[in-house]
Design a protein around this motif. Structure first.
Motif, PDB file in Angstrom:
ATOM      1  N   GLY A 266      -8.270 -11.107  -0.151  1.00  0.00           N
ATOM      2  CA  GLY A 266      -8.631 -12.512  -0.023  1.00  0.00           C
ATOM      3  C   GLY A 266      -7.823 -13.288  -1.043  1.00  0.00           C
ATOM      4  O   GLY A 266      -7.820 -12.924  -2.217  1.00  0.00           O
TER       5      GLY A 266
ATOM      6  N   ASN B 107     -14.134 -13.190   0.459  1.00  0.00           N
ATOM      7  CA  ASN B 107     -13.943 -12.970  -0.972  1.00  0.00           C
ATOM      8  C   ASN B 107     -14.403 -14.187  -1.777  1.00  0.00           C
ATOM      9  O   ASN B 107     -14.044 -15.314  -1.456  1.00  0.00           O
ATOM     10  CB  ASN B 107     -12.454 -12.702  -1.248  1.00  0.00           C
TER      11      ASN B 107
ATOM     12  N   PHE C 256     -15.017 -11.089  -7.370  1.00  0.00           N
ATOM     13  CA  PHE C 256     -13.987 -10.763  -8.358  1.00  0.00           C
ATOM     14  C   PHE C 256     -14.200 -11.654  -9.568  1.00  0.00           C
ATOM     15  O   PHE C 256     -14.512 -12.823  -9.442  1.00  0.00           O
ATOM     16  CB  PHE C 256     -12.603 -11.029  -7.741  1.00  0.00           C
TER      17      PHE C 256
ATOM     18  N   GLN D 189     -14.259  -6.258  -6.877  1.00  0.00           N
ATOM     19  CA  GLN D 189     -12.938  -5.881  -7.394  1.00  0.00           C
ATOM     20  C   GLN D 189     -13.032  -5.801  -8.917  1.00  0.00           C
ATOM     21  O   GLN D 189     -13.498  -6.746  -9.566  1.00  0.00           O
ATOM     22  CB  GLN D 189     -11.863  -6.886  -6.968  1.00  0.00           C
TER      23      GLN D 189
ATOM     24  N   GLN E  60      -8.355  -2.605  -9.312  1.00  0.00           N
ATOM     25  CA  GLN E  60      -7.135  -3.419  -9.355  1.00  0.00           C
ATOM     26  C   GLN E  60      -6.290  -3.046 -10.572  1.00  0.00           C
ATOM     27  O   GLN E  60      -6.686  -3.272 -11.719  1.00  0.00           O
ATOM     28  CB  GLN E  60      -7.487  -4.909  -9.420  1.00  0.00           C
TER      29      GLN E  60
ATOM     30  N   GLY F 244      -0.493  -8.802  -7.990  1.00  0.00           N
ATOM     31  CA  GLY F 244      -0.182 -10.219  -7.953  1.00  0.00           C
ATOM     32  C   GLY F 244      -1.461 -11.027  -8.070  1.00  0.00           C
ATOM     33  O   GLY F 244      -2.546 -10.550  -7.773  1.00  0.00           O
TER      34      GLY F 244
ATOM     35  N   GLY G  31       0.378  -3.701  -6.599  1.00  0.00           N
ATOM     36  CA  GLY G  31       1.719  -3.135  -6.499  1.00  0.00           C
ATOM     37  C   GLY G  31       1.916  -2.232  -5.303  1.00  0.00           C
ATOM     38  O   GLY G  31       2.858  -1.443  -5.282  1.00  0.00           O
TER      39      GLY G  31
ATOM     40  N   ARG H 189      -5.583  -2.035  -0.888  1.00  0.00           N
ATOM     41  CA  ARG H 189      -5.721  -3.486  -0.727  1.00  0.00           C
ATOM     42  C   ARG H 189      -4.360  -4.099  -1.040  1.00  0.00           C
ATOM     43  O   ARG H 189      -3.755  -3.801  -2.077  1.00  0.00           O
ATOM     44  CB  ARG H 189      -6.761  -3.992  -1.712  1.00  0.00           C
TER      45      ARG H 189
ATOM     46  N   GLY I 233      -2.003  -7.632  -1.253  1.00  0.00           N
ATOM     47  CA  GLY I 233      -1.993  -9.084  -1.323  1.00  0.00           C
ATOM     48  C   GLY I 233      -0.626  -9.662  -1.044  1.00  0.00           C
ATOM     49  O   GLY I 233      -0.365 -10.256   0.014  1.00  0.00           O
ATOM     50  N   THR I 234       0.298  -9.440  -2.003  1.00  0.00           N
ATOM     51  CA  THR I 234       1.601 -10.113  -1.968  1.00  0.00           C
ATOM     52  C   THR I 234       2.303  -9.991  -0.614  1.00  0.00           C
ATOM     53  O   THR I 234       2.833 -10.974  -0.096  1.00  0.00           O
ATOM     54  CB  THR I 234       2.500  -9.537  -3.092  1.00  0.00           C
TER      55      THR I 234
HETATM   56  C1  LIG Z   1      -1.523 -15.412  -3.845  1.00  0.00           C
HETATM   57  C2  LIG Z   1      -2.618 -14.537  -4.362  1.00  0.00           C
HETATM   58  C3  LIG Z   1      -3.893 -15.072  -4.464  1.00  0.00           C
HETATM   59  C4  LIG Z   1      -4.952 -14.257  -4.884  1.00  0.00           C
HETATM   60  N1  LIG Z   1      -6.221 -14.787  -4.890  1.00  0.00           N
HETATM   61  C5  LIG Z   1      -7.275 -13.944  -5.101  1.00  0.00           C
HETATM   62  C6  LIG Z   1      -8.603 -14.404  -4.886  1.00  0.00           C
HETATM   63  O1  LIG Z   1      -8.849 -15.577  -4.541  1.00  0.00           O
HETATM   64  N2  LIG Z   1      -9.610 -13.521  -5.059  1.00  0.00           N
HETATM   65  C7  LIG Z   1      -9.386 -12.202  -5.409  1.00  0.00           C
HETATM   66  O2  LIG Z   1     -10.327 -11.427  -5.500  1.00  0.00           O
HETATM   67  N3  LIG Z   1      -8.134 -11.776  -5.656  1.00  0.00           N
HETATM   68  C8  LIG Z   1      -7.083 -12.585  -5.480  1.00  0.00           C
HETATM   69  N4  LIG Z   1      -5.809 -12.097  -5.644  1.00  0.00           N
HETATM   70  C9  LIG Z   1      -5.603 -10.705  -6.108  1.00  0.00           C
HETATM   71  C10 LIG Z   1      -5.789  -9.719  -4.945  1.00  0.00           C
HETATM   72  O3  LIG Z   1      -7.164  -9.556  -4.670  1.00  0.00           O
HETATM   73  C11 LIG Z   1      -5.212  -8.321  -5.208  1.00  0.00           C
HETATM   74  O4  LIG Z   1      -5.801  -7.724  -6.338  1.00  0.00           O
HETATM   75  C12 LIG Z   1      -3.704  -8.313  -5.380  1.00  0.00           C
HETATM   76  O5  LIG Z   1      -3.058  -9.153  -4.457  1.00  0.00           O
HETATM   77  C13 LIG Z   1      -3.176  -6.883  -5.196  1.00  0.00           C
HETATM   78  O6  LIG Z   1      -1.859  -6.763  -5.658  1.00  0.00           O
HETATM   79  P1  LIG Z   1      -0.551  -7.054  -4.761  1.00  0.00           P
HETATM   80  O7  LIG Z   1      -0.428  -8.527  -4.696  1.00  0.00           O
HETATM   81  O8  LIG Z   1       0.525  -6.409  -5.590  1.00  0.00           O
HETATM   82  O9  LIG Z   1      -0.748  -6.413  -3.426  1.00  0.00           O
HETATM   83  C14 LIG Z   1      -4.722 -12.903  -5.255  1.00  0.00           C
HETATM   84  C15 LIG Z   1      -3.426 -12.378  -5.159  1.00  0.00           C
HETATM   85  C16 LIG Z   1      -2.377 -13.167  -4.713  1.00  0.00           C
HETATM   86  C17 LIG Z   1      -1.006 -12.555  -4.601  1.00  0.00           C
END
Ligand SMILES: Cc1cc2nc3c(=O)[nH]c(=O)nc-3n(C[C@H](O)[C@H](O)[C@H](O)COP(=O)(O)O)c2cc1C
Length: 319
Positions: free
Chosen positions: A21, A69, A93, A115, A136, A141, A170, A189, A191-192
């Motif tokens: 999310g 989320n 989170f 999280q 996490q 990101g 990552g 999980r 995100g990026t």
């Molecule tokens: C643009 C962006 C916005 C995010 N916003 C939230 C959020 O609103 N709530 C949350 O629990 N995590 C948020 N996260 C963190 C993600 O839940 C997750 O831990 C993360 O994206 C995983 O790493 P990755 O980006 O390397 O895949 C965000 C991540 C990104 C990249």
């Protein structure tokens, strides 16, 4: 394509991939595309018209599961109580896991997840009654809760709790997913990688910056602290440099529905489709797997590519 794990059994999806999310990126279209491709799509409660987003995702997923989320500094308990019965999973989170909130989700018939960024926080989430725990790593990101890299954190969390664990941070390819599943995680999980999809709500300039970035181009910082100070987050280094170089205290504005509002320099808000101004100088959140972003593609393609590659790697592991 099916990869059965405790996560897919519990949630009721086909592949152990959860889309994070994400404020600025999580649209109903993105969540639905991920869920319809067999993963678990997620909406964010931090932005937009959340009940409308949920109804849109319900209409687009035809019974497939998706989740919601909540980012705790912006938590709205009344919203949780109003909508928990409409989603398969509720997730939080950035706060001490709270059994009373977990009970709200359970009473509404939803699964509950938290999280976390440390072993102790994972134990607290399990004690609070969570069905799933997202570990996490510091490679992630966006806002980064802990200081430990994903593999040592995952190791510690898996050794401490009995509920299924989702690994985050990552992971951007099938290799990353295969690695965490082989280590004992029940899902990954991501995100990026999903920010740079056609369905994501991120600004096109932000998506393109992710495509252009190489491994090593992210930095963990507290610079983008306006509206949420003192919370470490991982962004593209170029965004910090561009914000530092801005002469103006205003990075841009948001011109969507309702009154336009200004985005100050160093605000936490990542640029979305409705944002105008110095996009390159805004909070361009990105994890260490940003090099895996090589094109802006449909989210379903990302799910299929990653799941297919992970499945092949895991098959070779046991063959
Ligand atoms: C643009 C962006 C916005 C995010 N916003 C939230 C959020 O609103 N709530 C949350 O629990 N995590 C948020 N996260 C963190 C993600 O839940 C997750 O831990 C993360 O994206 C995983 O790493 P990755 O980006 O390397 O895949 C965000 C991540 C990104 C990249």
């Amino acid at each position: 394509m099916t990869i059965a794990t405790r996560f897919t059994d519990l949630v009721g999806c086909e592949v152990p991939i959860q889309q994070a999310g994400m404020g600025g990126a999580s649209t109903p279209e993105l969540a639905a595309a991920v869920s319809n491709a067999g993963g678990l799509g997620m909406l964010t409660a931090t932005a937009g018209d959340v009940p409308a987003d949920i109804e849109a995702a319900l209409a687009a997923t035809a019974g497939r599961p998706f989740g919601l989320n909540f980012l705790m500094p912006f938590f709205d308990r009344a919203l949780l109580e109003a909508v928990a019965h409409r989603v398969r999973l509720v997730e939080w989170f950035w706060a001490e896991p709270d059994p009373a909130l977990v009970a709200v989700a359970h009473d509404a018939g939803a699964l509950a997840a938290w999280q976390v960024g440390s072993r102790d926080e994972a134990v607290a989430a399990a004690d609070a009654g969570c069905d799933l725990i997202v570990a996490q790593g510091a490679e992630a990101g966006g806002h980064v809760r802990g200081t430990t890299g994903l593999l040592p954190l995952l190791d510690a969390v898996l050794g401490a709790v009995g509920v299924p664990v989702v690994a985050a941070g990552g992971i951007g390819t099938g290799r990353g997913v295969a690695a965490v599943l082989a280590a004992g995680a029940s899902a990954a999980r991501i995100g990026t990688r999903f920010v740079a999809t056609l369905e994501s709500g991120a600004h096109p300039g932000y998506k393109q910056a992710l495509v252009s970035a190489q491994a090593g181009d992210t930095v963990l910082t507290e610079m983008f602290g306006i509206w949420w100070p003192g919370a470490p987050h991982r962004v593209l280094r170029s965004a910090v440099q561009a914000a530092e170089a801005l002469a103006d205290d205003q990075a841009g504005e948001v011109v969507g529905a309702g009154e336009p509002f200004r985005v100050p320099r160093f605000a936490i808000r990542p640029p979305d489709r409705a944002t105008r101004g110095h996009i390159d100088a805004m909070a361009l959140y990105a994890g260490q797997a940003v090099a895996a972003v090589t094109a802006i593609t449909p989210a379903a393609d990302v799910v299929r590519e990653i799941a297919t590659d992970a499945e092949q790697l895991l098959r070779h592991l046991t063959a």
